[in-house]
Design a protein around this motif. Structure first.
Motif, PDB file in Angstrom:
ATOM      1  N   UNK A   1       6.892  14.576  -0.542  1.00 33.95           N
ATOM      2  CA  UNK A   1       7.993  15.395  -1.078  1.00 33.95           C
ATOM      3  C   UNK A   1       7.749  15.723  -2.537  1.00 33.95           C
ATOM      4  N   UNK A   2       7.264  14.750  -3.295  1.00 29.50           N
ATOM      5  CA  UNK A   2       7.003  14.971  -4.721  1.00 29.50           C
ATOM      6  C   UNK A   2       5.869  15.977  -4.917  1.00 29.50           C
TER       7      UNK A   2
ATOM      8  N   UNK B   1      -8.539  10.174  -0.592  1.00 35.63           N
ATOM      9  CA  UNK B   1      -8.009  10.873  -1.777  1.00 35.63           C
ATOM     10  C   UNK B   1      -6.728  11.646  -1.416  1.00 35.63           C
ATOM     11  N   UNK B   2      -5.636  11.266  -2.059  1.00 34.23           N
ATOM     12  CA  UNK B   2      -4.338  11.832  -1.705  1.00 34.23           C
ATOM     13  C   UNK B   2      -4.284  13.343  -1.971  1.00 34.23           C
ATOM     14  N   UNK B   3      -4.886  13.796  -3.076  1.00 31.29           N
ATOM     15  CA  UNK B   3      -4.848  15.230  -3.421  1.00 31.29           C
ATOM     16  C   UNK B   3      -5.437  16.082  -2.301  1.00 31.29           C
ATOM     17  N   UNK B   4      -6.543  15.620  -1.744  1.00 33.58           N
ATOM     18  CA  UNK B   4      -7.207  16.366  -0.668  1.00 33.58           C
ATOM     19  C   UNK B   4      -6.320  16.419   0.572  1.00 33.58           C
TER      20      UNK B   4
ATOM     21  N   UNK C   1       1.709   4.966  -5.762  1.00 38.61           N
ATOM     22  CA  UNK C   1       1.721   4.181  -4.518  1.00 38.61           C
ATOM     23  C   UNK C   1       3.082   4.186  -3.832  1.00 38.61           C
ATOM     24  N   UNK C   2       3.607   5.371  -3.624  1.00 34.72           N
ATOM     25  CA  UNK C   2       4.909   5.519  -2.959  1.00 34.72           C
ATOM     26  C   UNK C   2       4.724   5.551  -1.445  1.00 34.72           C
ATOM     27  N   UNK C   3       5.817   5.329  -0.700  1.00 35.24           N
ATOM     28  CA  UNK C   3       5.751   5.574   0.748  1.00 35.24           C
ATOM     29  C   UNK C   3       5.348   7.037   0.984  1.00 35.24           C
ATOM     30  N   UNK C   4       4.651   7.316   2.080  1.00 30.40           N
ATOM     31  CA  UNK C   4       4.060   8.645   2.278  1.00 30.40           C
ATOM     32  C   UNK C   4       5.080   9.777   2.186  1.00 30.40           C
TER      33      UNK C   4
ATOM     34  N   UNK D   1       0.847  -1.187   0.000  1.00 22.05           N
ATOM     35  CA  UNK D   1       0.000   0.000   0.000  1.00 22.05           C
ATOM     36  C   UNK D   1       0.883   1.237   0.000  1.00 22.05           C
ATOM     37  N   UNK D   2       0.414   2.280  -0.686  1.00 27.18           N
ATOM     38  CA  UNK D   2       1.185   3.510  -0.739  1.00 27.18           C
ATOM     39  C   UNK D   2       0.287   4.695  -1.034  1.00 27.18           C
TER      40      UNK D   2
END
Ligand code: FES
Length: 99
Positions: free
Chosen positions: A42-43, A90-93, A34-37, A28-29
């Motif tokens: 950072x990206x 949702x990652x963007x939020x 799906x990167x580590x948090x 999971x990412x």
């Protein structure tokens, strides 16, 4: 000897390293890849570990919360309000609140 070192950070985001590792073991990412948090933040934030980054994203040891499916995060602007970021949200939020 210098006693003060200038940094460009507007704030710092502390990310539990152990939570991230536990999710990585479950494949999971965060973010589109799906990167580590910490890497995903950072990206997305243009952040980094060095003092030249606009925002500091730093991995820290276990914070004794240990959620089953999430990563504990502390925003230095709100140290009284620790958060758990889930790979299902949702990652963007989530990123917008840390920007
Ligand atoms: S493993 Fe992250 S808070 Fe303990």
């Amino acid at each position: 000897m210098k006693t003060k070192i200038r940094a460009n950070w507007s704030h710092a985001v502390l990310v539990c390293r152990k939570c991230s590792k536990k999710l990585t073991k479950k494949d999971l990412g965060f973010g589109p890849d799906d990167k580590p948090l910490a890497k995903a933040l950072r990206a997305e934030l243009g952040a980094g570990k060095t003092r030249k980054a606009a925002v500091g994203v730093i991995e820290v040891p276990c914070l004794d919360i240990c959620p089953k499916r999430g990563v504990v995060v502390i925003d230095s602007r709100r140290p009284e309000e620790w958060r758990i970021l889930s790979p299902d949200a949702p990652f963007d939020t989530e990123v917008e609140t840390l920007r």
